[in-house]
Design an enzyme around this catalytic site. Structure first.
Site, PDB file in Angstrom:
ATOM      1  N   SER A  87       0.892  -1.344   0.044  1.00  0.00           N
ATOM      2  CA  SER A  87       0.046  -0.021  -0.062  1.00  0.00           C
ATOM      3  C   SER A  87       0.916   1.308  -0.089  1.00  0.00           C
ATOM      4  CB  SER A  87      -0.862  -0.111   1.213  1.00  0.00           C
ATOM      5  OG  SER A  87      -0.395  -0.012   2.369  1.00  0.00           O
ATOM      6  N   ASP A 248      -4.268   6.982  10.338  1.00  0.00           N
ATOM      7  CA  ASP A 248      -4.036   5.949  11.295  1.00  0.00           C
ATOM      8  C   ASP A 248      -2.701   5.850  11.797  1.00  0.00           C
ATOM      9  OD1 ASP A 248      -2.276   5.341   8.918  1.00  0.00           O
ATOM     10  OD2 ASP A 248      -2.899   3.498   8.330  1.00  0.00           O
ATOM     11  N   HIS A 251       0.592   4.739   7.730  1.00  0.00           N
ATOM     12  CA  HIS A 251       0.822   4.953   6.583  1.00  0.00           C
ATOM     13  C   HIS A 251       1.267   6.276   6.608  1.00  0.00           C
ATOM     14  CE1 HIS A 251      -1.790   1.297   6.018  1.00  0.00           C
ATOM     15  NE2 HIS A 251      -1.176   1.110   4.809  1.00  0.00           N
TER      16      HIS A 251
END
Length: 354
Positions: A87, A248, A251
């Site tokens: 990601s 979060d 990331h």
């Protein structure tokens, strides 16, 4: 060589050797400690929550201004840049396509090359090294001249056997190189910067990240690619600056991705013979050295923004590596691509962080 660096070099070579000879069970830490780290990570994710939605789509052509007003079909074809990995490669954590690392590097590469660049992103959230084989299959039909791989965090947090993960990364690099594609790998990031992971496990996460990054470097260089150390670059900056993280706290944010892209852009330029000499004074001699590849890998894992590449083009020379600390280029302003690729594969899915 300092004791910690020597130890890291030995562990990295042991993992890389196991990968080369088919070993898959060599882990980075004991089962009990790994389970504790995984439990801590899951508790942190439960407390903070995963980012919702898919990464923004960024596939398309960048640098259309370099056609000088002509029909793009009449000019040279765009240089194809493929992005593979997890990601972080897909750009999870930002709201706009132009803020993803793929878009930042495609735009930066177009500016340096004064040529259009087409970005093809096949990265997926939650991907681990075993997923790279499928991503390579999806990237190769686009005939990329250059590929960027960002992988490793999920291999650590999900206890993938280190030797197996390193072998799979090496296989992906070899497949891309066999197709004539240059490869730059951003090695495993420093998981010790993740705030929800509390001490004393934070130091374990940092140690595991650096060990895997060093082993990845050995495999990548011996397969014909080059690496850029992201863990040591992003670690201090991310730890001190909360704005480098997305909501979060796991990331990167737009600023975090821009920091990583600035570290990687010079290596991308060098990989395709576009390194601009006018960007600054010649690199001092002490900033580069030819070392055994495992020693160079261990050093890079602990030094910010360091590139490791084979000392020469011959296969035999890949046991020796050039350790180089390149100048960090500023990124130009980016814009959304004017056209999107009909056959692109934007990052989708969300089966885990990074």
């Amino acid at each position: 060589m300092p004791g910690a660096q020597a130890s890291r070099a030995r562990v990295a070579r042991r993992i890389a050797t196991a990968a080369a000879y088919g070993g898959g069970g060599l882990g980075l830490l004991g089962v009990g400690l790994a389970g504790l780290l995984l439990t801590e990570s899951r508790l942190a994710i439960r407390a903070i929550g995963l980012l919702e939605g898919d990464p923004p789509r960024a596939d398309g052509v960048y640098g259309d201004g370099f056609t000088n007003g002509a029909d793009p079909a009449d000019g040279s074809p765009p240089l194809v840049l493929a992005f593979l990995g997890d990601s972080t490669a897909a750009g999870l954590g930002v709201a706009r396509g132009r803020e993803t690392p793929g878009a930042l590097l495609a735009s930066g590469l177009a500016s340096v090359a004064e040529r259009r660049v087409r970005l093809v992103n096949v990265a997926r959230s939650g991907a681990r090294s075993p997923d790279l084989a499928d991503q390579v299959v999806r990237a190769l039909p686009h005939r990329p001249a250059l590929a960027v791989i960002m992988i490793g965090a999920n291999d650590v947090t999900r206890r993938s056997p280190a030797a197996q993960s390193v072998r799979q990364l090496g296989d992906a690099v070899r497949a891309l190189r066999a197709a004539g594609c240059e490869v730059v790998v951003g090695t495993c990031p420093d998981l010790g910067t993740i705030k929800p992971v509390r001490p004393p496990l934070r130091w374990v996460a940092r140690r595991l990240s650096r060990q895997l990054a060093a082993a990845q470097t050995i495999a990548v260089v011996e397969a014909g690619g080059r690496t850029v150390s992201l863990g040591s670059l992003l670690g201090p900056e991310f730890a001190a600056r909360p704005e480098m993280f997305a909501a979060d706290r796991y990331h990167p944010s737009a600023q975090g991705y821009a920091t990583a892209a600035m570290a990687m852009l010079p290596s991308l330029c060098a990989a395709v013979d576009l390194w601009p000499e006018e960007c600054g004074p010649a690199e001092p001699a002490q900033a580069q050295a030819v070392l055994p590849v495992e020693v160079a890998a261990a050093a890079a894992a602990g030094r910010s923004g360091t590139e490791v590449a084979a000392a020469g083009p011959e296969a035999a020379s890949r046991r020796w590596a050039l350790l180089r600390h390149r100048l960090r280029l500023g990124l130009p302003g980016t814009a959304e691509p004017e056209s999107a690729s009909a056959n692109s594969h934007p990052g989708t899915g969300d089966d885990g962080p990074t």
